[in-house]
Design an enzyme around this catalytic site. Structure first.
Site, PDB file in Angstrom:
ATOM      1  N   ASP A  21       0.857  -1.192   0.000  1.00  0.00           N
ATOM      2  CA  ASP A  21       0.000   0.000   0.000  1.00  0.00           C
ATOM      3  C   ASP A  21       0.888   1.236   0.000  1.00  0.00           C
ATOM      4  O   ASP A  21       1.677   1.439   0.919  1.00  0.00           O
ATOM      5  CB  ASP A  21      -0.905  -0.030   1.234  1.00  0.00           C
ATOM      6  N   ASN A  23      -0.459   4.516  -0.539  1.00  0.00           N
ATOM      7  CA  ASN A  23      -1.163   5.769  -0.255  1.00  0.00           C
ATOM      8  C   ASN A  23      -1.931   5.760   1.061  1.00  0.00           C
ATOM      9  O   ASN A  23      -2.691   6.680   1.348  1.00  0.00           O
ATOM     10  CB  ASN A  23      -2.104   6.124  -1.409  1.00  0.00           C
ATOM     11  N   ASP A  25      -4.374   3.803   2.258  1.00  0.00           N
ATOM     12  CA  ASP A  25      -5.801   3.482   2.332  1.00  0.00           C
ATOM     13  C   ASP A  25      -6.042   2.038   2.780  1.00  0.00           C
ATOM     14  O   ASP A  25      -7.188   1.585   2.851  1.00  0.00           O
ATOM     15  CB  ASP A  25      -6.493   3.740   0.996  1.00  0.00           C
ATOM     16  N   ASP A  29      -1.558  -1.271  -4.143  1.00  0.00           N
ATOM     17  CA  ASP A  29      -1.855  -0.518  -5.356  1.00  0.00           C
ATOM     18  C   ASP A  29      -0.664  -0.592  -6.300  1.00  0.00           C
ATOM     19  O   ASP A  29       0.391  -1.156  -5.973  1.00  0.00           O
ATOM     20  CB  ASP A  29      -2.200   0.935  -5.025  1.00  0.00           C
ATOM     21  N   ASP A  98      -3.548 -10.016 -16.614  1.00  0.00           N
ATOM     22  CA  ASP A  98      -4.629 -10.989 -16.675  1.00  0.00           C
ATOM     23  C   ASP A  98      -5.575 -10.602 -17.808  1.00  0.00           C
ATOM     24  O   ASP A  98      -5.994  -9.446 -17.911  1.00  0.00           O
ATOM     25  CB  ASP A  98      -5.402 -11.006 -15.352  1.00  0.00           C
ATOM     26  N   ASP A 199      -7.337 -15.946 -18.167  1.00  0.00           N
ATOM     27  CA  ASP A 199      -8.203 -16.498 -17.132  1.00  0.00           C
ATOM     28  C   ASP A 199      -9.222 -17.468 -17.737  1.00  0.00           C
ATOM     29  O   ASP A 199      -9.906 -17.135 -18.709  1.00  0.00           O
ATOM     30  CB  ASP A 199      -8.921 -15.338 -16.435  1.00  0.00           C
ATOM     31  N   GLU A 250      -5.079 -20.448 -18.358  1.00  0.00           N
ATOM     32  CA  GLU A 250      -5.646 -21.191 -17.238  1.00  0.00           C
ATOM     33  C   GLU A 250      -6.648 -22.170 -17.846  1.00  0.00           C
ATOM     34  O   GLU A 250      -7.690 -21.767 -18.359  1.00  0.00           O
ATOM     35  CB  GLU A 250      -6.323 -20.245 -16.252  1.00  0.00           C
ATOM     36  N   HIS A 314      -3.219 -16.976  -6.012  1.00  0.00           N
ATOM     37  CA  HIS A 314      -4.254 -16.225  -5.308  1.00  0.00           C
ATOM     38  C   HIS A 314      -5.530 -17.033  -5.107  1.00  0.00           C
ATOM     39  O   HIS A 314      -6.397 -16.634  -4.319  1.00  0.00           O
ATOM     40  CB  HIS A 314      -4.575 -14.947  -6.082  1.00  0.00           C
ATOM     41  N   ASP A 315      -5.667 -18.156  -5.820  1.00  0.00           N
ATOM     42  CA  ASP A 315      -6.858 -19.003  -5.702  1.00  0.00           C
ATOM     43  C   ASP A 315      -6.625 -20.260  -4.878  1.00  0.00           C
ATOM     44  O   ASP A 315      -7.575 -21.003  -4.631  1.00  0.00           O
ATOM     45  CB  ASP A 315      -7.347 -19.435  -7.093  1.00  0.00           C
TER      46      ASP A 315
END
Length: 534
Positions: A21, A23, A25, A29, A98, A199, A250, A314-315
């Site tokens: 991160d 910034n 929040d 990013d 992606d 994907d 994929e 990530h999955d």
């Protein structure tokens, strides 16, 4: 096998919302990725795969795209992405995006126009079926919902979605849809990206009939349908031909023989693919089955095509937690790294894997943000299952397990953000497991990964060598060789939490790399890994 840069590459996956991160929040990013490019380059990797950062309502963490040409506010701006591409190239890194074109968001302008009526330019850009409200057109299921059909009040028809109801599938049978996708791909290539991770690309071709199926829970009817290769060959001709773009598809529901149809070098479709015979179909490490899978894919593909090697992303739950051992975290993290970088195929590193990050299990189902988890949990509880039973059965495979923020240091929230809050819970073990600590330890998982990647760049046997399993029936040890131009490397792995005695010749003088400092010539410690050269 023809020698090319992409076969020799190592790919590093950046799940940007959990990376850094910049910034304050609480969410990662694109500028955070730019800040950490020197770190990524220091690993020795060649390619960054960036998860979707296009404009999106973010129902499925960016995989529901409402505009392919702009960047979601959470991630930054198009200028940030252009700067990231340039900064990566300055460091000798390629960047792939992606490509999510099986479906869009239901907030995409194409779908908003399509749902307005049964006539018009985009009326058939999605898959619509007549039916009676409350009675879907067939008994199929989607990945994320009990039915892949959602009733649209405006058009008074059902639309099809392989995933969440907010992710309607595009109708690839419509030539204008395909051309719109190809135009978008060329636009991004002109921006300077170096390729695409595609994907669920083999879901774009649907069954010729939407008739009921015998077993709706076997989702193989959603993908790998006759005609898919015509679409991919057209995509190649329209976008990829004559370029050096890297493409990885994929490809669920595919075995080795079908896999060759996607990546055979004479096919003009994809460079390489992800298959899921391990990541989707194997709950924990089943060594005999894993060996068979590796052999079957090697026998079917090589030397005509190349697959990919990965155990987490990530999955999928982090590989140490799922296929290794948290008790022997460092040893098993190094072993799995050595294995994936010496098996045939292109290795992928998921951010944090290189420091041995582990998965997380939330005790409260409300802590899970993933739409797939939440929908499936609610469906099962509504059907009468105990909430505790459902939670415990889903924890290991929940996608959020691998989405916790990158652990940079032992400061507040692992140095991921200075905001005081994070979009997702940070794994509490960041106090011990973090990049800063790993950088100071010459025996860390991080140091081991850097060594592995350097070896791959120096020794083509790791990339192009013939693969031979020397003990395919052994239930405890994985022993295989790679051989090229008179050079032989032998890899010996104990994928268990108990020591294993062996009659193999393990000559100390020929040991090139190991995850243990002390070596017994007749015994391998739990999760011990050795690489010998002859």
């Amino acid at each position: 096998m023809n020698r090319t840069w992409w076969k020799e590459a190592v790919v590093y996956q950046v799940y940007w919302r959990s990376f850094k991160d910049s910034n304050g929040d609480g969410m990662g990013d694109l500028r955070g990725v730019i800040e950490k490019l020197d770190y990524i380059a220091s690993l020795g990797v060649d390619v960054i795969w960036l998860n979707p950062c296009y404009t999106s309502p973010d129902v499925d963490n960016g995989y529901d795209i409402s505009d392919y040409y702009t960047i979601m506010e959470k991630a930054g701006t198009l200028s940030d992405l252009e700067e990231l591409i340039a900064a990566a190239h300055e460091r000798g890194l390629k960047l792939i995006l992606d490509l999510v074109v099986n479906h869009t968001s239901d907030q995409h302008a194409w779908f908003e126009e399509s749902r307005r009526g049964k006539t018009g330019e985009t009326a058939d850009w999605y898959i619509w079926q007549d039916g009676e409200k409350g009675t879907p057109p067939n008994n199929w299921r989607s990945y994320f919902a009990p039915s892949p059909w959602t009733w649209d009040e405006t058009r008074e028809q059902y639309y099809f979605h392989s995933f969440a109801s907010e992710q309607p599938d595009l109708n690839w049978e419509h030539p204008a849809v395909r051309q719109a996708v190809y135009t978008m791909m060329r636009w991004w290539a002109d921006k300077g990206i170096d390729g695409f991770r595609m994907d669920v690309i083999n879901l774009i071709k649907k069954r010729a009939s939407f008739a009921d199926v015998a077993d709706p829970f076997d989702l193989s009817y959603l993908g790998n349908q006759p005609g898919i290769h015509s679409f991919l060959q057209e995509m190649h001709d329209e976008v990829l031909a004559g370029t050096d773009l890297f493409t990885v598809g994929e490809i669920p529901f595919v075995g080795p023989e079908d896999g060759l149809l996607y990546v055979g070098e004479n096919r003009n479709e994809l460079r390489t693919l992800f298959h899921f015979e391990v990541a989707d179909d194997m709950e924990t490490m089943d060594l005999p089955r894993f060996k068979q899978i590796q052999k079957q894919w090697y026998d079917a593909l090589y030397p005509r095509g190349v697959a990919s090697q990965f155990l987490n992303n990530h999955d999928h739950t982090r590989q140490v937690t799922r296929f290794g051992s948290e008790r022997y975290r460092v040893e098993s993290a190094k072993l799995l790294g050595l294995m994936l970088h010496t098996l045939p195929g292109i290795p992928y590193i998921y951010q944090g894997e290189e420091i041995g990050m582990t998965g997380i299990r939330f005790s409260d189902p409300e802590a899970y943000q993933d739409v797939a988890f939440r929908n499936q949990y609610a469906e099962r509880v509504a059907a009468g299952e105990s909430p505790g039973t459902v939670l415990s059965s889903m924890q290991m495979r929940a996608r959020d397990n691998s989405r916790t923020p990158m652990q940079w240091n032992a400061n507040q929230l692992a140095g991921f953000t200075e905001s005081g809050h994070s979009w997702m819970t940070v794994n509490p073990n960041y106090l011990e497991i973090n990049v800063e600590a790993a950088e100071q330890d010459p025996h860390s998982v991080l140091a081991f990964y850097r060594t592995l990647i350097a070896l791959r760049k120096k020794h083509p046997v790791m990339v192009y060598g013939v693969y031979r399993d020397l003990a395919i029936q052994d239930p405890y040890l994985y022993v295989y060789e790679r051989e090229l131009d008179g050079v032989t490397w032998r890899i010996v792995l104990n994928l268990h939490d108990e020591a294993v005695t062996t009659t193999l010749a393990l000559p100390e003088e020929q040991l090139l790399l190991s995850n243990h400092e002390a070596h017994d010539p007749k015994r391998l410690a739990p999760y011990e890994a050795r690489l010998y050269h002859y």
